[in-house]
Enzyme design. Structure first.
Site, PDB file in Angstrom:
ATOM      1  N   ASP A  28       0.796  -1.228   0.000  1.00 48.00           N
ATOM      2  CA  ASP A  28       0.000   0.000   0.000  1.00 48.00           C
ATOM      3  C   ASP A  28       0.827   1.275   0.000  1.00 48.00           C
ATOM      4  OD1 ASP A  28       0.759  -0.647   2.567  1.00 48.00           O
ATOM      5  OD2 ASP A  28      -1.099  -0.005   3.506  1.00 48.00           O
ATOM      6  N   GLU A  51       9.350 -11.005  -2.224  1.00 46.23           N
ATOM      7  CA  GLU A  51      10.396  -9.985  -2.332  1.00 46.23           C
ATOM      8  C   GLU A  51      11.800 -10.573  -2.409  1.00 46.23           C
ATOM      9  OE1 GLU A  51       6.854  -7.886  -0.520  1.00 46.23           O
ATOM     10  OE2 GLU A  51       7.876  -9.802  -0.147  1.00 46.23           O
ATOM     11  N   HIS A 114       0.485   0.263  10.419  1.00 47.84           N
ATOM     12  CA  HIS A 114       0.828  -1.124  10.099  1.00 47.84           C
ATOM     13  C   HIS A 114       2.188  -1.157   9.390  1.00 47.84           C
ATOM     14  CE1 HIS A 114      -1.083   0.569   6.535  1.00 47.84           C
ATOM     15  NE2 HIS A 114      -0.493  -0.355   5.808  1.00 47.84           N
ATOM     16  N   HIS A 115       2.842  -2.280   9.444  1.00 44.64           N
ATOM     17  CA  HIS A 115       4.188  -2.492   8.875  1.00 44.64           C
ATOM     18  C   HIS A 115       5.270  -1.734   9.646  1.00 44.64           C
ATOM     19  CE1 HIS A 115       2.015  -4.485   5.826  1.00 44.64           C
ATOM     20  NE2 HIS A 115       2.052  -3.594   4.864  1.00 44.64           N
ATOM     21  N   GLY A 413      26.528 -17.069  -1.757  1.00 44.53           N
ATOM     22  CA  GLY A 413      26.123 -18.468  -1.624  1.00 44.53           C
ATOM     23  C   GLY A 413      24.781 -18.694  -0.972  1.00 44.53           C
ATOM     24  N   ASP A 444      17.921 -30.173  -6.320  1.00 49.31           N
ATOM     25  CA  ASP A 444      16.555 -30.372  -5.842  1.00 49.31           C
ATOM     26  C   ASP A 444      16.313 -29.677  -4.514  1.00 49.31           C
ATOM     27  OD1 ASP A 444      18.367 -32.156  -4.703  1.00 49.31           O
ATOM     28  OD2 ASP A 444      16.925 -33.789  -4.493  1.00 49.31           O
ATOM     29  N   ASN A 471      19.588 -35.247  -6.587  1.00 49.78           N
ATOM     30  CA  ASN A 471      20.460 -36.174  -5.850  1.00 49.78           C
ATOM     31  C   ASN A 471      19.977 -36.333  -4.408  1.00 49.78           C
ATOM     32  OD1 ASN A 471      21.200 -33.623  -5.042  1.00 49.78           O
ATOM     33  ND2 ASN A 471      23.227 -33.690  -5.997  1.00 49.78           N
ATOM     34  N   GLY A 473      18.571 -34.387  -1.793  1.00 44.60           N
ATOM     35  CA  GLY A 473      18.931 -33.649  -0.582  1.00 44.60           C
ATOM     36  C   GLY A 473      20.038 -32.647  -0.779  1.00 44.60           C
ATOM     37  N   GLU A 477      26.048 -29.800   1.775  1.00 51.11           N
ATOM     38  CA  GLU A 477      26.081 -29.863   3.229  1.00 51.11           C
ATOM     39  C   GLU A 477      26.451 -31.265   3.715  1.00 51.11           C
ATOM     40  OE1 GLU A 477      23.890 -28.109   1.600  1.00 51.11           O
ATOM     41  OE2 GLU A 477      23.490 -26.214   2.623  1.00 51.11           O
TER      42      GLU A 477
END
Length: 563
Positions: A28, A51, A114-115, A413, A444, A471, A473, A477
């Site tokens: 708004d 966003e 608001h916000h 990253g 994925d 693959n 997952g 990591e």
């Protein structure tokens, strides 16, 4: 028309600097501003799913066209974009972040709107953005507003960093003189100090004249700060071997006879590592020496004769020259460097990675094979986008055709970045040449963070190739820590149902699990034409990864464990 609204002035100025698509979401406090974009012919409001994705899209667009613009609303909207804006700051990408803020009177009265945080502080979000912006502006005076808009646009482009521009809702409908648009924004760099520049050039020429084994190393800011053409000419004139870093992929032509490969410190191919580290002069263009860009800071140069070309300074050996910009230094060097290099006797560059050996068509697909084979599918002028993780490392094994745009986010990253970046790059590519292909490689796991933006691609009829590496997952990591940990697992998706789920009508989906299926698909003539949006699911073993990522994961784990 002697006057135009301030909102229209902003969009006219963006159009003048070749920003034709604006990203973001309505809220708004920016609605009246957004009305004005439809008054400027040739401007387009992308309208994103959220966003964060809009910020990623603005980043991708800017990497192709030089700068971009995202518009959000005060508080809730702008904060959702900040991860993406921070990435643009880290990686030297020029994004103008325009925020629609409450009216000046509402701010003065400290209304509990608001916000807000409910404490009457309307400057808090502006302050949050300041540390990840080259400059900020909060418009409070209509008389100076056009000049502030011009300053913000110029700063975004020249510095290749995000800029924050707050526009109060009550000002965007006020009028400013239309004649201001007749004077273009000065987007040029200010000249270097002549004396400092001469000292830099003379010193470089002396080093070049004495060098027996020099190399050129192109990095991220070679592309970001628009010295690709100068760097190519530098290679042509000197015939020095030329290498890129992971962040420099696409900054020089990889089909050039003097191109030697990707240098990543200890993660480089042995012959590339030896060629760069044994050099007696290194001309480093646009260096960004982050951990994943350097093999965890494993550069091991034998020489001290290192010349670093940067956008706002030069460094020669241990001497720094603040304010001496590489663009002008390179341009002047090109007029004299051939003579200084005439005594150089070209040495052989490292051999290209050999083509994959023939294997049975039923051979299960693996990353080492795929990234080496990918070069056969790519075309000159393609935009190739590689997600953080296996894709960003694997793409280093692919030799690009000339004039390829490479996009990855090696420093920041943020996983999922490339879905939004693909949207932005696809808009930019369409504006340059509708036949220009945009090709995404994403895991994925990363896709699950930002998948909504595929719906925006469909909405606008954009036609990227979406290669999803399945693959099972978060492989990067898993390689760093917790290979069997539950927190590195994800829910499997039916990837080939995503395009119709998001409303696509003209699309293709493919699942590829073997080398034969890969070759059949990528060699198909109709598949090579970007006539529709495509999703290609690549089925890979769970722990399969490019070897350089396996080695980087070990280095990262060791760094994390250090006391």
């Amino acid at each position: 028309m002697s006057e135009i609204t301030l909102g229209k002035y902003l969009f006219e100025r963006l159009k003048q600097v070749n920003v034709n698509t604006v990203f973001g979401l309505p809220g708004d406090f920016n609605l009246s501003l957004l009305d004005k974009i439809y008054e400027v012919e040739g401007m387009r409001w992308a309208g994103n799913a959220n966003e964060l994705n809009a910020a990623y899209a603005a980043d991708g667009y800017a990497r192709i066209k030089g700068m971009s613009c995202i518009i959000t609303t005060f508080g809730v909207g702008e904060l959702s974009a900040l991860n993406g804006i921070a990435g643009s700051y880290a990686e030297h990408v020029g994004v103008l972040h325009v925020v629609g803020v409450p009216s000046i009177s509402a701010q003065a009265k400290q209304l509990l709107l608001h916000h807000t945080l409910g404490n009457g502080d309307f400057t808090v979000f502006h302050r949050m953005s300041a540390n990840i912006s080259e400059t900020t502006a909060m418009i409070t005076d209509i008389a100076t507003a056009p000049a502030e808009i011009d300053r913000c646009i110029r700063t975004t482009y020249v510095t290749q960093r995000p800029v924050y521009l707050g526009l109060p809702a009550n000002l965007v409908d006020l009028n400013v003189p239309a004649k201001l648009l007749q004077t273009p924004i000065d987007m040029s760099l200010k000249p270097n100090d002549a004396e400092s520049e001469k000292e830099v050039i003379d010193t470089i020429l002396a080093l070049v004249k004495d060098a027996k084994n020099p190399v050129i190393l192109a990095d991220a800011c070679c592309s970001r700060h628009d010295v690709k053409a100068e760097t190519k000419k530098l290679i042509d004139l000197t015939q020095f071997p030329a290498f890129v870093t992971p962040m420099g992929k696409g900054s020089i032509d990889e089909q050039h006879p003097r191109y030697g490969g990707v240098y990543v410190g200890t993660l480089s191919k042995p012959e590339v590592k030896e060629a760069v580290e044994s050099a007696d002069l290194i001309l480093s263009v646009g260096a960004l020496l982050s951990d994943f860009n350097t093999g965890s800071f494993s550069y091991s140069y034998k020489t001290k004769n290192i010349v670093e070309f940067h956008s706002d300074h030069m460094k020669i050996r241990n001497a720094t020259f603040p304010g001496v910009q590489m663009k002008f230094v390179l341009q002047k060097l090109l007029t004299t460097i051939a003579d200084a290099a005439k005594g150089y006797k070209p040495v052989a560059v490292p051999a290209r990675t050999p083509a994959n050996a023939a294997v049975p068509a039923s051979t299960p697909l693996k990353q080492e094979w795929m990234w080496n084979q990918l070069g056969n599918f790519l075309q000159e002028g393609d935009v190739v986008i590689a997600e953080t993780g296996t894709s960003a490392f694997g793409i280093n094994q692919t030799t690009f055709p000339n004039n390829t745009y490479g996009i990855s986010q090696v420093l920041w990253g943020s996983i999922g970045f490339t879905t939004g970046a693909t949207l932005g790059a696809a808009f930019a590519a369409e504006e340059i040449d509708p036949k220009k292909r945009v090709i995404l490689f994403i895991g994925d796991g990363s896709l699950q963070l930002t998948v909504q933006e595929i719906s925006t691609m469909i909405r606008w009829g954009l036609k990227p190739y979406l290669f999803v590496l399945n693959n099972d997952g978060y492989t990067i990591e898993k390689l760093i820590h917790g290979p069997k940990a539950q927190y590195n697992e994800i829910q499997g998706w039916d990837h080939l149902s995503l395009l119709p789920t998001f409303g696509a009508k003209d699309y293709e989906t493919h699942r590829v699990a073997t080398t034969g299926e890969w070759d059949k698909l990528t060699q198909d003539k109709s598949f090579n034409d970007n006539s529709k949006i495509r999703m290609i699911e690549i089925m890979l073993p769970v722990f399969d990864a490019p070897q350089n990522l396996v080695e980087q994961a070990k280095l990262t784990a060791a760094t994390n464990a250090k006391q």
